[in-house]
Motif scaffolding. Structure first.
Motif, PDB file in Angstrom:
ATOM      1  N   SER A   1       1.225  -4.409   9.501  1.00 30.33           N
ATOM      2  CA  SER A   1      -0.230  -4.228   9.517  1.00 30.33           C
ATOM      3  C   SER A   1      -0.629  -2.840   9.025  1.00 30.33           C
ATOM      4  O   SER A   1      -1.755  -2.401   9.258  1.00 30.33           O
ATOM      5  CB  SER A   1      -0.804  -4.495  10.918  1.00 30.33           C
ATOM      6  N   ASP A   2       0.300  -2.150   8.355  1.00 29.31           N
ATOM      7  CA  ASP A   2      -0.003  -0.903   7.636  1.00 29.31           C
ATOM      8  C   ASP A   2      -0.706   0.130   8.511  1.00 29.31           C
ATOM      9  O   ASP A   2      -1.735   0.695   8.124  1.00 29.31           O
ATOM     10  CB  ASP A   2      -0.864  -1.201   6.405  1.00 29.31           C
ATOM     11  N   SER A   3      -0.121   0.420   9.681  1.00 26.04           N
ATOM     12  CA  SER A   3      -0.772   1.399  10.547  1.00 26.04           C
ATOM     13  C   SER A   3       0.234   2.119  11.431  1.00 26.04           C
ATOM     14  O   SER A   3       1.312   1.598  11.744  1.00 26.04           O
ATOM     15  CB  SER A   3      -1.814   0.717  11.441  1.00 26.04           C
TER      16      SER A   3
ATOM     17  N   GLY B   1      -0.649  -3.817  16.794  1.00 23.94           N
ATOM     18  CA  GLY B   1      -0.404  -4.096  15.386  1.00 23.94           C
ATOM     19  C   GLY B   1       0.727  -5.093  15.241  1.00 23.94           C
ATOM     20  O   GLY B   1       1.291  -5.578  16.228  1.00 23.94           O
TER      21      GLY B   1
ATOM     22  N   GLU C   1      -3.991   4.728   8.633  1.00 19.75           N
ATOM     23  CA  GLU C   1      -3.527   3.649   7.772  1.00 19.75           C
ATOM     24  C   GLU C   1      -2.405   4.174   6.883  1.00 19.75           C
ATOM     25  O   GLU C   1      -2.603   5.108   6.109  1.00 19.75           O
ATOM     26  CB  GLU C   1      -4.670   3.115   6.915  1.00 19.75           C
TER      27      GLU C   1
ATOM     28  N   LYS D   1       0.800  -1.218   0.000  1.00 18.16           N
ATOM     29  CA  LYS D   1       0.000   0.000   0.000  1.00 18.16           C
ATOM     30  C   LYS D   1       0.839   1.278   0.000  1.00 18.16           C
ATOM     31  O   LYS D   1       0.299   2.369  -0.138  1.00 18.16           O
ATOM     32  CB  LYS D   1      -0.916   0.011   1.228  1.00 18.16           C
TER      33      LYS D   1
ATOM     34  N   ARG E   1      -5.149   7.023  15.143  1.00 17.05           N
ATOM     35  CA  ARG E   1      -4.442   6.087  14.287  1.00 17.05           C
ATOM     36  C   ARG E   1      -4.645   6.473  12.829  1.00 17.05           C
ATOM     37  O   ARG E   1      -5.553   7.240  12.487  1.00 17.05           O
ATOM     38  CB  ARG E   1      -4.906   4.649  14.525  1.00 17.05           C
TER      39      ARG E   1
END
Length: 377
Positions: free
Chosen positions: A341-343, A319, A364, A39, A362
């Motif tokens: 976990s892309d966060s 995460g 993403e 991502k 938080r």
């Protein structure tokens, strides 16, 4: 009585000004480095609000290959990011704090593969880059316009460790300036050493090996990141493979080991990968993340008399793969980047106990692996 009232009224504006000055900015930029797969597409910038811990997207720059570690210049005008690829490069960007805009300036070779760490001196004369697969540290000059010049020096480590899979050769992980910037220390996961060089700042051979030139850690520990105490008397080193923190007395480039404390809970079984280490702005607490099956962050109290650590708590980070984190300059919040976990998640910190409270914000972000604060001027 009237004279006393006049004196008090005269002092009040000054006191208010002093309080505001000590409070610092109400907002900061956070610059996030990432691996550009999945991502992620490059470097991103968010606004961080110190009163609430809230974060808000500002900007990003695409087409930046694997900017896995970032450094911000002391004047807040430039950002430098490694390009963690086999050929090894580092990129320079002009930075606009008000909007979070990044403008590419140039990119040069780091003379080593997979650069994973970059730092810059306060005078903005040189960059220091750790090349993980290249097994070396590189020094690159910085020009007046913020651009990077060709590397003027490299120092390569040789050897291997006891772990044949992870320590088959040198793997340099950091290039950290001492608080007085008289030394550059760099960790080598592959040879289990913390190397020490003197920094002279000249154009030719700006760093030279110190005496001693290194300190060795327990075989198989795999040293990763470093942090200095606020009073500059102690050095803390996190061991990636050993999942431990080593505490050193530090005096003019001479670390002396005094404590070895684990990050693992009693009876823990599973994969680990200790990652990042930072000290709270008030100097009272140390934080360290652990990946693998642990996915947690440990909190330690720092003894102000001798620098030794006392375990406080161990908390899941919410995460997977908490590779990097940062504590905001006010000391009230901690931001943890989860590579797998892309966060990124913001937690409240209790400034009196050091304990980590509830999540307050938080976002993403694809494959985040580095977080740096910069004043939002």
């Amino acid at each position: 009585m009237k004279k006393l009232l006049i004196v008090v009224l005269t002092l009040i504006p000054g006191l208010i000004f002093a309080q505001k000055k000590n409070m610092g900015p109400k907002s900061y930029d956070i610059i996030i480095g990432a691996y550009t797969s999945g991502k992620s597409s490059g470097l991103s910038v968010y606004r961080f609000y110190t009163e609430s811990g809230r974060i808000a997207y500002l900007n990003r720059i695409d087409d930046v290959s694997n900017p896995s570690y970032v450094a911000v210049s002391a004047n807040n005008k430039f950002v430098y990011a490694v390009n963690e690829n086999d050929n090894g490069e580092v990129s320079a960007f002009k930075f606009e704090p008000k909007t979070g805009a990044l403008t590419f300036i140039n990119k040069v070779s780091t003379l080593g593969g997979a650069p994973c760490y970059v730092s810059v001196d306060k005078d903005q004369k040189n960059l220091f880059v750790a090349n993980y697969s290249g097994g070396n540290i590189a020094v690159l000059p910085i020009n007046v316009d913020g651009s990077i010049g060709a590397a003027v020096q490299t120092i390569k480590d040789d050897g291997h460790g006891i772990n044949k899979e992870r320590q088959e050769k040198a793997h340099v992980h950091t290039a950290v300036l001492s608080p007085d910037e008289k030394y550059v220390l760099y960790t080598d996961l592959g040879t289990d050493k913390i190397n020490i060089t003197k920094y002279k700042g000249g154009k030719n051979n700006p760093i030279v090996p110190s005496k001693p030139a290194f300190v060795s850690v327990t075989p198989g520990y795999g040293p990763r990141h470093l942090a200095f105490s606020n009073d500059k008397k102690y050095l803390y080193a996190i061991m990636e493979m050993g999942s431990a923190v080593l505490v050193y007395d530090y005096n003019n480039g001479k670390p002396k080991l005094k404590q070895d404390i684990t990050l693992l809970a009693d009876g823990f079984k599973g994969a680990t990968g200790a990652a990042d280490i930072h000290i709270s702005p008030n100097g009272k607490f140390l934080y360290a993340t652990n990946r693998g099956d642990a996915n947690d962050i440990s909190v330690f109290g720092i003894n102000q008399e001798n620098g030794e650590l006392t375990f406080i708590e161990r908390k899941p980070t919410g995460g997977k793969g908490p590779r990097n984190f940062a504590i905001d300059p006010t000391g009230r919040f901690i931001i943890i980047a989860h590579q797998n976990s892309d966060s990124i998640i913001v937690y409240k910190i209790d400034e009196n106990t050091g304990k980590i409270g509830q999540a307050v914000s938080r976002a993403e972000v694809g494959n985040p692996v580095c977080i740096k604060f910069a004043p939002a001027m």
